[in-house]
Scaffold this active site. Structure first.
Site, mmCIF file in Angstrom:
data_model
loop_
_atom_site.group_PDB
_atom_site.id
_atom_site.type_symbol
_atom_site.label_atom_id
_atom_site.label_comp_id
_atom_site.label_asym_id
_atom_site.label_seq_id
_atom_site.Cartn_x
_atom_site.Cartn_y
_atom_site.Cartn_z
ATOM 1 N N GLY A 66 37.880 55.924 43.220
ATOM 2 C CA GLY A 66 38.399 54.601 42.846
ATOM 3 C C GLY A 66 38.544 53.682 44.040
ATOM 4 O O GLY A 66 39.216 52.657 43.962
ATOM 5 N N ASN B 21 33.813 59.180 37.686
ATOM 6 C CA ASN B 21 32.569 58.430 37.885
ATOM 7 C C ASN B 21 32.451 57.529 36.664
ATOM 8 O O ASN B 21 32.121 57.988 35.569
ATOM 9 C CB ASN B 21 31.366 59.371 37.974
ATOM 10 C CG ASN B 21 30.090 58.574 38.202
ATOM 11 O OD1 ASN B 21 29.935 57.455 37.699
ATOM 12 N ND2 ASN B 21 29.175 59.134 38.962
ATOM 13 N N LYS B 22 32.750 56.234 36.868
ATOM 14 C CA LYS B 22 32.875 55.379 35.679
ATOM 15 C C LYS B 22 31.542 55.143 34.978
ATOM 16 O O LYS B 22 31.524 54.701 33.841
ATOM 17 C CB LYS B 22 33.588 54.071 36.008
ATOM 18 C CG LYS B 22 32.870 53.127 36.942
ATOM 19 C CD LYS B 22 33.724 51.891 37.162
ATOM 20 C CE LYS B 22 33.014 50.844 38.006
ATOM 21 N NZ LYS B 22 32.654 51.314 39.346
ATOM 22 N N SER C 110 35.861 52.460 45.578
ATOM 23 C CA SER C 110 34.671 51.636 45.597
ATOM 24 C C SER C 110 33.542 52.147 46.490
ATOM 25 O O SER C 110 32.800 51.365 47.080
ATOM 26 C CB SER C 110 35.114 50.229 46.023
ATOM 27 O OG SER C 110 34.130 49.327 45.793
ATOM 28 N N SER C 111 33.390 53.470 46.552
ATOM 29 C CA SER C 111 32.289 54.010 47.366
ATOM 30 C C SER C 111 30.938 53.631 46.745
ATOM 31 O O SER C 111 29.988 53.317 47.471
ATOM 32 C CB SER C 111 32.402 55.522 47.513
ATOM 33 O OG SER C 111 32.384 56.112 46.243
ATOM 34 N N ARG D 30 37.364 49.524 49.292
ATOM 35 C CA ARG D 30 38.504 48.624 49.080
ATOM 36 C C ARG D 30 39.621 49.325 48.331
ATOM 37 O O ARG D 30 39.427 50.330 47.663
ATOM 38 C CB ARG D 30 38.083 47.375 48.305
ATOM 39 C CG ARG D 30 37.560 47.604 46.902
ATOM 40 C CD ARG D 30 38.554 47.410 45.804
ATOM 41 N NE ARG D 30 38.031 47.865 44.532
ATOM 42 C CZ ARG D 30 38.228 49.063 44.028
ATOM 43 N NH1 ARG D 30 38.928 49.946 44.686
ATOM 44 N NH2 ARG D 30 37.715 49.409 42.859
ATOM 45 N N GLU E 6 44.349 44.797 37.869
ATOM 46 C CA GLU E 6 43.377 45.839 37.505
ATOM 47 C C GLU E 6 42.789 45.581 36.124
ATOM 48 O O GLU E 6 43.514 45.270 35.180
ATOM 49 C CB GLU E 6 44.096 47.194 37.536
ATOM 50 C CG GLU E 6 43.257 48.300 38.091
ATOM 51 C CD GLU E 6 42.906 48.096 39.561
ATOM 52 O OE1 GLU E 6 41.789 47.598 39.833
ATOM 53 O OE2 GLU E 6 43.723 48.422 40.423
ATOM 54 N N HIS E 7 41.484 45.730 36.033
ATOM 55 C CA HIS E 7 40.741 45.534 34.782
ATOM 56 C C HIS E 7 40.892 44.106 34.258
ATOM 57 O O HIS E 7 40.979 43.891 33.048
ATOM 58 C CB HIS E 7 41.168 46.539 33.704
ATOM 59 C CG HIS E 7 40.609 47.911 33.948
ATOM 60 N ND1 HIS E 7 39.316 48.247 33.648
ATOM 61 C CD2 HIS E 7 41.159 49.013 34.508
ATOM 62 C CE1 HIS E 7 39.102 49.526 33.975
ATOM 63 N NE2 HIS E 7 40.203 49.997 34.515
ATOM 64 N N ASP F 44 34.793 44.491 43.526
ATOM 65 C CA ASP F 44 34.493 45.392 44.645
ATOM 66 C C ASP F 44 33.507 44.736 45.615
ATOM 67 O O ASP F 44 33.654 44.820 46.833
ATOM 68 C CB ASP F 44 33.891 46.707 44.116
ATOM 69 C CG ASP F 44 34.727 47.296 42.996
ATOM 70 O OD1 ASP F 44 35.885 46.879 42.855
ATOM 71 O OD2 ASP F 44 34.212 48.149 42.263
HETATM 72 C C1 GLA Z 1 35.951 48.957 38.988
HETATM 73 C C2 GLA Z 1 35.037 47.762 38.793
HETATM 74 C C3 GLA Z 1 35.770 46.462 39.130
HETATM 75 C C4 GLA Z 1 37.103 46.378 38.379
HETATM 76 C C5 GLA Z 1 37.898 47.663 38.543
HETATM 77 C C6 GLA Z 1 39.147 47.675 37.699
HETATM 78 O O1 GLA Z 1 36.267 49.119 40.325
HETATM 79 O O2 GLA Z 1 33.895 47.879 39.604
HETATM 80 O O3 GLA Z 1 34.938 45.368 38.838
HETATM 81 O O4 GLA Z 1 36.898 46.057 37.036
HETATM 82 O O5 GLA Z 1 37.134 48.807 38.216
HETATM 83 O O6 GLA Z 1 40.011 46.674 38.108
#
Ligand code: GLA
Length: 485
Positions: free
Chosen positions: A150, A240-241, A152-153, A44, A50-51, A197
């Protein structure tokens, strides 16, 4: 579980395109017979918001064409065989008994193994069906969402694994429920993601972005103006969060800010109130009022742990247990004012963005549909400018208040702005991609100039390679199961 979408994830015949043919062949070569099904989950791009999902506020993403495919076949053994089309990702087999037995461990540097995302999906699926499963699985995975970008993989991988496992066990589950389930699954990795995501992965529709709300989870179509094109550009900084505490740190800073703002309503002892949107609701204020309240109640730029405990009248142990995560307990300083300001202002920008798209729909041309052409060019340019400005303001806020940008992202945004194109970082940040709103007639020129000015001149990348890092995208459809026999 609540939700407005009781539709099941669609099950259709296998489409015969090159990628599907390849995954079926590779699965057959690896396991000796073709897969019974393929679960497909898209990546996506978030247009704005965001956040703020984990703070309870609506977001506005759309699904990409890029996706994760998980081909699967049932086996009698209580085992899952996991293979990846990309040889850099090692193969693994795990015994499955019960969800409690599946542990999700990181490597010695704290970075999750690639297959942990698959295990998260399976663990959540097992929990959902109370460990009542009949067959093991052979899984073969192929993805074309650039990893650590970023887009969403990781969430697509978790969701595709969960969907594949549930489908194999004949478990029926509707789109909203599986989206919420997958959001919970991914938290096994250690990050406190908000659910955006997974929600868009299952609830996306072709030609529209979605306005996603929480509690209950709902998705409402947002038709984008026809003359707008959304271009995604990779900054080449990977993120890589789950490998750092940057993401969770923001989550808990928002929780602590909520607790302090809620003091005005004397709800401190109600430990269930931990989101900024809950506080807004309790205080019955507008988003603009909440911004003013932040300036009043959170005047300092930095709060120490000791100070927060004093304000909330709790001990440090209570604070650890009630609000912090494993990887944020050692933190001693928190930025509450900046984070809360970003959240309330970003939540307003989402509303404004959606309203402007609705206005645009009323005036005439919209993406993916045939309309009358009543809107004058002037009005329509104003609409793109309004949307674009909201995106630029979002980036500025993410950069200065939320501190989740990266110098490469800022450079991409600056270069775009020199071409009069508004853009912002998309996804968690700290690297990954920007999304730019580009008038359709300028897209070719914009991409060409970005390829030269960013990738070739700044990053020293070959022009042909540069082409794979920047692309125009239109909203795509959500997750699906392809039945092979
Ligand atoms: C990541 C998280 C989401 C969201 C975004 C920031 O993609 O998985 O839930 O918090 O960061 O908007």
């Amino acid at each position: 579980m609540n939700g407005n979408n009781s539709e099941l994830v669609p099950i259709t015949k296998v489409p015969y395109n090159e990628r599907i043919r390849r995954i079926i062949d590779e699965f057959s070569n690896e396991f000796g017979s073709p897969p019974a099904f393929i679960a497909r989950v898209p990546g996506r791009v978030n247009l704005i918001g965001e956040h703020i999902d984990y703070c309870g506020y609506p977001v506005l993403p759309m699904a990409l064409e890029q996706d994760i495919l998980v081909a699967g076949s049932l086996i009698e053994e209580h085992k899952v065989y996991i293979r990846n089309a990309n040889p850099k990702y090692e193969s693994i087999e795990i015994e499955i008994k019960a969800y409690d037995d599946i542990s999700i461990n990181a490597d010695k540097d704290g970075k999750p193994f690639w297959y942990n995302y698959v295990l998260c999906g399976i663990k959540g699926a097992l929990e959902h069906i109370n460990n009542e499963y009949s067959s093991g699985l052979k899984l073969y995975i192929d993805g074309n969402i650039p990893p650590a970008s970023g887009l969403s993989s990781s969430s697509a991988l978790v969701s595709a694994a969960c969907l594949a496992f549930l489908y194999a066990q004949n478990a029926t589950i509707n789109k909203t429920d599986i989206a919420s389930l997958c959001a919970r699954c991914e938290r096994y990795i250690g990050t406190q993601g908000g659910g955006m995501d997974q929600a868009i992965a299952f609830l996306a529709e072709k030609y529209c972005a979605q306005y996603i709300t929480w509690n209950p989870l709902t998705a409402t179509k947002v038709v984008l103006p026809e003359e707008a094109s959304f271009v995604v550009a990779h900054s080449l900084a990977e993120i890589n969060k789950a490998a750092t505490n940057d993401y969770n740190r923001r989550v808990i800073e928002c929780r602590l800010a909520s607790k302090i703002l809620a003091l005005s309503a004397d709800t401190t002892k109600d430990h269930s109130i931990i989101t900024l949107s809950q506080v807004q609701k309790i205080l019955d204020k507008t988003l603009a009022d909440m911004v003013a309240l932040v300036y009043e109640k959170l005047p300092k730029l930095v709060y120490t742990k000791e100070e927060v405990c004093k304000i909330l009248n709790i001990s440090e142990e209570e604070m650890d247990d009630l609000y912090l995560t494993q990887n944020t307990r050692h933190l001693t300083e928190f930025k509450l004012k900046q984070r809360a300001l970003h959240v309330y202002e970003e939540a307003s920008r989402v509303e404004e963005f959606r309203k402007t798209c609705m206005q645009s729909k009323k005036n005439g041309k919209t993406n993916g549909s045939i309309n009358d052409k009543s809107g004058s060019t002037g009005d329509r340019n104003d609409i793109l400018t309004t949307l674009g400005k909201l995106m630029s303001d979002s980036h500025e806020s993410l950069k200065s208040l939320y501190e989740c940008s990266h110098k490469n992202l800022d450079l991409l945004v600056d270069l775009s702005s020199k071409m009069n194109v508004h853009s912002r970082l998309t996804g968690a940040g700290w690297g990954g991609c920007i999304v730019a709103l580009c008038p359709k007639e300028k897209v070719k020129d914009y991409i060409e100039r970005m390829e030269n000015e960013y990738y070739v001149e700044h990053c020293n990348i070959d022009k042909n390679k540069a082409k794979s890092y920047i692309f125009a995208t239109t909203p795509n459809y959500g997750a699906v199961i392809y039945k092979n026999k």
